[in-house]
Write an enzyme that holds these catalytic residues in place. Structure first.
Site, PDB file in Angstrom:
ATOM      1  CD  GLU A  77      -1.732  -2.434   1.261  1.00 12.06           C
ATOM      2  OE1 GLU A  77      -2.528  -3.325   0.881  1.00 12.06           O
ATOM      3  OE2 GLU A  77      -0.629  -2.687   1.803  1.00 12.06           O
ATOM      4  CG  HIS A 146     -10.230  -8.614   5.983  1.00 13.73           C
ATOM      5  ND1 HIS A 146      -9.119  -9.016   6.684  1.00 13.73           N
ATOM      6  CD2 HIS A 146     -10.014  -8.987   4.693  1.00 13.73           C
ATOM      7  CE1 HIS A 146      -8.274  -9.609   5.860  1.00 13.73           C
ATOM      8  NE2 HIS A 146      -8.788  -9.600   4.641  1.00 13.73           N
TER       9      HIS A 146
END
Length: 341
Positions: A77, A146
């Site tokens: 990321e 998540h």
């Protein structure tokens, strides 16, 4: 040279202007329209190309626009965001997908240290027209990392815009407006609502991006929510109406800057406010709203501002998430407390 502003008049619209779409399909169509309108729009993210993303939001885009404009990136990321910074400096409009909310933290340094500051640092010489898409929130039975709600971190960071859609029409238009914005935008998508449906008019004139919206009028109390909790608030208002209680529901849509003028106007009429959010309450969007409403509407309040939020704990294992997430009963309980004050 700065990238040209997207001309929506040149974007190819579907043959039928009003369609019933899921949020996921509306986002896909909005991204497609932005790419058709501006060749400087580039998509980047993990598995967004051939796979079309974990939630299939980018399905078909690489096939139609090519691997040079829809890039499958490594699982990094920080690298995704850092690359987007370089592309933005060169005049592109990168759209980065963070696969899940909890994966954004490896890119946090790039976002708060570079993306948020370069325009200011260069006295306006460099623009950062970057959109960072973040599927956020719980309710999908996922494992750790998540189901986070990290929006407050970014709303607190000067130099970033933060928005969240809650329905297909907003998903379609807001993603295009975010891409068209010259400022960096964190675009939070309510992933457990991805497959909820609603009407989308692709020929409509969208309202401003950074503006909240009254979704249901009421007289007894005001409910304010954003993202996945808007549906919960609307359901609570419907249930309350069956018992004779009239609740006004406001979708914030924009978290930074906050557009609280409709909230102030509503609270001055109803005298009561309940703020609903999945994120923990400590130092949150909900607490900021409560503070500003108390400051601006003190003499109109008939009860303290109440918050219905996730708990101040790490997000629990999936088998416990229904106990963590605000639901209709918790919202109605807060409304009852407010009305009884």
């Amino acid at each position: 040279m700065a990238a040209p502003t997207m001309d929506r008049s040149t974007a190819a619209a579907p043959a039928t202007p009003v369609q019933t779409l899921t949020i996921s399909k509306a986002l896909n169509m909005g991204l497609r329209a932005a790419m058709e309108a501006n060749p400087k729009v580039i998509m980047m993210g993990e598995d967004i190309g051939k796979l079309g993303g974990v939630f299939r939001i980018t399905d078909g885009l690489q096939k139609d626009f090519g691997e040079q404009r829809v890039l499958d990136t490594p699982l990094a990321e920080s690298g995704i965001i850092g690359t987007a910074v370089g592309l933005a400096i060169r005049g592109y409009r990168p759209v980065c997908e963070i696969q899940f909310d909890g994966f954004i933290f490896p890119g946090f340094d790039q976002i708060v240290s570079q993306v948020a500051k370069l325009h200011y640092r260069t006295q306006g010489k460099i623009k950062m027209p970057i959109v960072i898409r973040v599927p956020f929130g719980g309710g999908i039975g996922a494992v750790e990392h998540h189901s986070e709600s990290p929006e407050s971190y970014f709303a607190h960071t000067a130099g970033l815009k933060v928005v969240s859609c809650s329905n297909p029409a907003d998903a379609y238009w807001m993603i295009q407006q975010a891409i068209d914005c010259d400022d960096p935008v964190l675009f939070f998508e309510p992933k457990r609502r991805y497959y909820e449906k609603g009407e989308v008019d692709t020929t409509a004139q969208p309202g401003p991006l950074f503006q909240s919206r009254v979704l249901r009028s009421g007289t007894d109390a005001t409910l304010v929510a954003y993202g996945p909790m808007v549906r919960t608030a609307l359901d609570a208002a419907g249930a309350a109406a069956e018992d004779g209680t009239s609740l006004e529901v406001i979708d914030l849509r924009t978290l930074s800057p906050l557009d609280l003028a409709p909230v102030f106007e509503s609270v001055r009429r109803t005298g009561r406010l309940v703020v609903v959010s999945e994120a923990p309450s400590e130092s949150s969007i909900a607490s900021e709203i409560a503070a500003k409403v108390q400051q601006e509407c003190f003499y109109s309040l008939q009860a303290p501002v109440l918050r219905v939020t996730g708990f101040d704990t790490p997000y629990p294992p999936s088998k416990l998430e229904e106990e963590f997430l605000p639901d209709l009963d918790r919202v109605l309980h807060a409304v009852d407390r407010s009305l009884a004050w």
